[in-house]
Design an enzyme around this catalytic site. Structure first.
Site, PDB file in Angstrom:
ATOM      1  CG  ASP A   1       0.910  -0.603  10.214  1.00  0.00           C
ATOM      2  OD1 ASP A   1       0.568  -0.100   9.143  1.00  0.00           O
ATOM      3  OD2 ASP A   1       0.443  -0.271  11.322  1.00  0.00           O
TER       4      ASP A   1
ATOM      5  CG  HIS B   1       2.609   3.634   2.402  1.00  0.00           C
ATOM      6  ND1 HIS B   1       2.088   4.781   1.871  1.00  0.00           N
ATOM      7  CD2 HIS B   1       2.242   3.601   3.709  1.00  0.00           C
ATOM      8  CE1 HIS B   1       1.441   5.443   2.828  1.00  0.00           C
ATOM      9  NE2 HIS B   1       1.520   4.747   3.949  1.00  0.00           N
TER      10      HIS B   1
HETATM   11  C1  SDX Z   1      -1.054   2.084   6.665  1.00  0.00           C
HETATM   12  O1  SDX Z   1      -2.252   5.454   3.335  1.00  0.00           O
HETATM   13  C2  SDX Z   1      -1.613   5.621   4.425  1.00  0.00           C
HETATM   14  O2  SDX Z   1      -0.992   6.626   4.645  1.00  0.00           O
HETATM   15  C3  SDX Z   1      -1.711   4.467   5.383  1.00  0.00           C
HETATM   16  C4  SDX Z   1      -0.837   4.557   6.625  1.00  0.00           C
HETATM   17  C5  SDX Z   1      -1.269   5.680   7.551  1.00  0.00           C
HETATM   18  O3  SDX Z   1      -0.422   6.131   8.348  1.00  0.00           O
HETATM   19  O4  SDX Z   1      -2.475   6.012   7.558  1.00  0.00           O
HETATM   20  O5  SDX Z   1       0.499   4.732   6.279  1.00  0.00           O
HETATM   21  C6  SDX Z   1      -0.972   3.292   7.477  1.00  0.00           C
HETATM   22  O6  SDX Z   1      -2.132   1.664   6.338  1.00  0.00           O
HETATM   23  C7  SDX Z   1       0.247   1.465   6.188  1.00  0.00           C
HETATM   24  C8  SDX Z   1      -0.001   0.242   5.275  1.00  0.00           C
HETATM   25  C9  SDX Z   1      -0.341  -0.955   6.197  1.00  0.00           C
HETATM   26  N1  SDX Z   1      -0.748  -2.103   5.345  1.00  0.00           N
HETATM   27  C10 SDX Z   1       0.080  -3.167   5.223  1.00  0.00           C
HETATM   28  O7  SDX Z   1       1.214  -3.220   5.667  1.00  0.00           O
HETATM   29  C11 SDX Z   1      -0.557  -4.332   4.438  1.00  0.00           C
HETATM   30  C12 SDX Z   1       0.453  -4.861   3.422  1.00  0.00           C
HETATM   31  N2  SDX Z   1       0.621  -3.825   2.353  1.00  0.00           N
HETATM   32  C13 SDX Z   1      -0.181  -3.982   1.182  1.00  0.00           C
HETATM   33  O8  SDX Z   1      -1.442  -4.532   1.360  1.00  0.00           O
HETATM   34  C14 SDX Z   1      -0.104  -2.774   0.252  1.00  0.00           C
HETATM   35  O9  SDX Z   1       1.211  -2.445   0.144  1.00  0.00           O
HETATM   36  C15 SDX Z   1      -0.903  -1.536   0.563  1.00  0.00           C
HETATM   37  C16 SDX Z   1      -2.360  -1.844   0.821  1.00  0.00           C
HETATM   38  C17 SDX Z   1      -0.336  -0.825   1.728  1.00  0.00           C
HETATM   39  C18 SDX Z   1      -0.815  -0.624  -0.650  1.00  0.00           C
HETATM   40  O10 SDX Z   1      -1.537  -1.280  -1.687  1.00  0.00           O
HETATM   41  P1  SDX Z   1      -1.327  -0.839  -3.177  1.00  0.00           P
HETATM   42  O11 SDX Z   1      -1.302   0.634  -3.292  1.00  0.00           O
HETATM   43  O12 SDX Z   1      -2.303  -1.605  -4.012  1.00  0.00           O
HETATM   44  O13 SDX Z   1       0.142  -1.393  -3.493  1.00  0.00           O
HETATM   45  P2  SDX Z   1       0.955  -1.092  -4.767  1.00  0.00           P
HETATM   46  O14 SDX Z   1       0.092  -0.522  -5.849  1.00  0.00           O
HETATM   47  O15 SDX Z   1       2.156  -0.306  -4.340  1.00  0.00           O
HETATM   48  O16 SDX Z   1       1.419  -2.571  -5.208  1.00  0.00           O
HETATM   49  C19 SDX Z   1       2.372  -2.691  -6.240  1.00  0.00           C
HETATM   50  C20 SDX Z   1       2.619  -4.169  -6.395  1.00  0.00           C
HETATM   51  C21 SDX Z   1       1.343  -4.980  -6.625  1.00  0.00           C
HETATM   52  O17 SDX Z   1       1.744  -6.129  -7.381  1.00  0.00           O
HETATM   53  P3  SDX Z   1       1.548  -6.076  -9.009  1.00  0.00           P
HETATM   54  O18 SDX Z   1       0.095  -5.811  -9.264  1.00  0.00           O
HETATM   55  O19 SDX Z   1       2.471  -4.985  -9.497  1.00  0.00           O
HETATM   56  O20 SDX Z   1       1.977  -7.469  -9.442  1.00  0.00           O
HETATM   57  O21 SDX Z   1       3.201  -4.681  -5.195  1.00  0.00           O
HETATM   58  C22 SDX Z   1       2.357  -5.677  -4.674  1.00  0.00           C
HETATM   59  C23 SDX Z   1       0.986  -5.449  -5.251  1.00  0.00           C
HETATM   60  O22 SDX Z   1       0.245  -6.659  -5.265  1.00  0.00           O
HETATM   61  N3  SDX Z   1       2.343  -5.496  -3.227  1.00  0.00           N
HETATM   62  C24 SDX Z   1       2.724  -6.410  -2.341  1.00  0.00           C
HETATM   63  C25 SDX Z   1       2.599  -5.809  -1.091  1.00  0.00           C
HETATM   64  N4  SDX Z   1       2.145  -4.550  -1.247  1.00  0.00           N
HETATM   65  C26 SDX Z   1       1.995  -4.372  -2.571  1.00  0.00           C
HETATM   66  N5  SDX Z   1       3.150  -7.676  -2.512  1.00  0.00           N
HETATM   67  C27 SDX Z   1       3.462  -8.343  -1.376  1.00  0.00           C
HETATM   68  N6  SDX Z   1       3.365  -7.836  -0.120  1.00  0.00           N
HETATM   69  C28 SDX Z   1       2.938  -6.567   0.056  1.00  0.00           C
HETATM   70  N7  SDX Z   1       2.836  -6.060   1.284  1.00  0.00           N
END
Ligand code: SDX
Length: 446
Positions: free
Chosen positions: A363, A306
């Site tokens: 989710d 998140h």
């Molecule tokens: C919602 O914003 C909100 O409030 C949204 C929401 C709402 O109520 O409106 O809460 C609803 O959208 C929840 C999120 C739903 N999306 C997913 O579940 C999709 C999977 N999650 C990811 O795509 C991701 O976690 C995000 C999009 C939610 C957040 O993206 P960020 O901010 O780019 O993630 P981060 O900066 O925390 O990532 C840190 C690291 C990164 O790797 P490095 O660059 O450090 O090597 O963690 C990795 C990311 O690539 N990473 C994941 C991951 N999420 C982050 N790796 C594997 N699986 C994941 N799900």
């Protein structure tokens, strides 16, 4: 003496005001930075940038806290209904009994669509994605309500908010019926918000759907938990569109489009597809998690991570408990729930996810409950949109009440510096980069 911050850039020092929120959040106000220094800030994805000051929802991502107008989400989930939560988010206080009765009557009064709108559904192909239909029909609805385009008074706002909140439910059910080629079902004025939605989704001519109380309360919980979430991608979109003076329906229709993406509201669908893949392929949960950890796989653990929560999403905790309760009550055994639990267990024990502070978000388990309710997969994000509507409306109202200037971010330009126009007979395709097999910069038009 008001608190300030000091910025040194290119040999000069600037003093900037500091803003502190009611929960102690600290921000540097850079609204005059460019005028004073010629310099702007850059923040990919706005991860460090506050776009507004808002009094609606508070999130503490490190401590896993979520409050609607100061009330913890756990208490809201336990005691409130979706219409009551909507009033709280929009007006800032829990409604009195009279206000709630009036609000519920408004939602009932506006549950129908203009008969002309029902005809639009004939024009959509069966299988048309319901998020596209929802966004289109919200805007189409505004053409039958010209008064909300002008939006001159709090009374007009309240009527528009009730119309949007009530009709979104009717449009969503009609989109579903259209997608499966069944006749549209009219709402029943004596049913509550959630029962009426289920009726419009699952009744067929001469065979009424009898809403099971456990299913109705499960749906209510899902909608309440999705009702608002600070400045997420779709809510920021609503505020962006609202800031131009666009009406409530146009702004929220834009919110529907932003929510659709798999990284945002589309994740609830992607989670189920992920769980189903694990069950169907027979891949072990451990092996799937290893695939996720391998960056070259470009596979994300959907429902995990998140932008704000670096702890367990409190909504995921509540939904996880409810999933057990609802499935047990309905005597449903869903293998996807077993896989979800195992996936969570393996991921949370793995240093990769711990170090990146990746936890289940709203989710991860919501799809399990929606499956138990009987909501089809391509309607999951629509359910998120219905749930989020009160939050979008509340944020639109904050902008409309003058808390914001038109949103107009700056940029750092990285394109070509000044160059002259070339007459077409003197143009040459971009020169191939020596040793490369492609001509850089040349767009092939087929
Ligand atoms: C919602 O914003 C909100 O409030 C949204 C929401 C709402 O109520 O409106 O809460 C609803 O959208 C929840 C999120 C739903 N999306 C997913 O579940 C999709 C999977 N999650 C990811 O795509 C991701 O976690 C995000 C999009 C939610 C957040 O993206 P960020 O901010 O780019 O993630 P981060 O900066 O925390 O990532 C840190 C690291 C990164 O790797 P490095 O660059 O450090 O090597 O963690 C990795 C990311 O690539 N990473 C994941 C991951 N999420 C982050 N790796 C594997 N699986 C994941 N799900």
């Amino acid at each position: 003496m008001p608190e300030t911050a000091t910025l040194q850039v290119r040999g000069k020092t600037y003093t900037l005001p500091v803003v502190v929120g009611s929960e102690g959040e600290v921000a540097i106000d850079i609204s005059k930075l460019r005028a004073e220094s010629g310099v702007i800030t850059l923040d990919d994805g706005y991860a460090n940038t506050g776009s507004c000051q808002s009094a609606i929802t508070f999130i503490d991502g490190e401590r896993g806290i979520l409050r609607y107008r100061g009330i913890p989400i756990e208490q809201i989930a336990e005691h409130s209904t979706f219409p009551e939560t909507a009033w709280l988010l929009i007006y800032g206080e829990l409604p009195t009994a009279d206000q709630l009765e009036c609000w519920s009557n408004l939602l009932t009064r506006h549950e129908m669509l203009h008969e002309g709108l029902y005809k639009h559904f004939d024009g959509f192909p069966s299988g048309g994605h319901p998020m596209a239909i929802l966004s289109a029909m919200i805007n189409a609805t505004s053409t039958y309500n010209p008064d909300i385009i002008r939006m001159e008074s709090p009374e007009t706002f309240q009527s528009a908010a009730a119309r949007l909140l009530s009709k979104t439910r009717t449009i969503a059910a009609a989109a579903y019926k259209t997608s499966i080629g069944q006749p549209l079902i009219y709402p029943k004025p004596h049913l509550d918000y959630c029962s009426n939605f289920l009726h419009m989704m699952f009744s067929i001519p001469f065979k009424e759907y009898e809403p099971d109380p456990d299913i109705v309360s499960a749906l209510s919980l899902i909608l309440v938990l999705h009702a608002d979430h600070e400045q997420n991608c779709s809510t920021s979109t609503v505020r962006m569109v609202a800031s131009s003076g666009a009406n409530l329906f146009a702004s929220c229709a834009a919110g529907v489009c932003a929510l659709w993406g798999p990284l945002h509201g589309g994740a609830n669908t992607a989670v189920i597809e992920m769980l189903q893949y694990i069950v169907d392929s027979g891949i072990s949960v451990k092996d799937y998690v290893e695939k996720v950890k391998d960056k070259t796989s470009n596979i994300k653990l959907m429902g995990f991570g998140h932008r704000v929560y670096k702890n367990y999403d409190p909504r995921a905790k509540i939904i996880k408990q409810a999933a057990d309760r609802v499935l047990a009550k309905l005597q449903i055994h869903d293998p996807l729930l077993d896989v979800a639990r195992r996936l969570e267990e393996v991921a949370l024990a793995d240093p990769y996810f711990k170090e990146k502070k990746l936890y289940p978000n709203v989710d991860f388990y919501s799809g399990i409950i929606m499956r138990a309710i009987g909501i089809p997969l391509d309607m999951f994000t629509v359910m998120f949109a219905i749930g989020r509507m009160p939050g979008w409306i509340a944020n639109w109202k904050e902008v409309w009440e003058g808390q914001s200037r038109i949103y107009r971010p700056r940029q750092i330009y990285t394109g070509p510096v000044e160059r002259s126009y070339i007459p077409i007979d003197q143009r040459r395709p971009a020169v191939a980069v020596p040793g490369s097999t492609t001509v850089t910069g040349q767009v092939v038009c087929r």
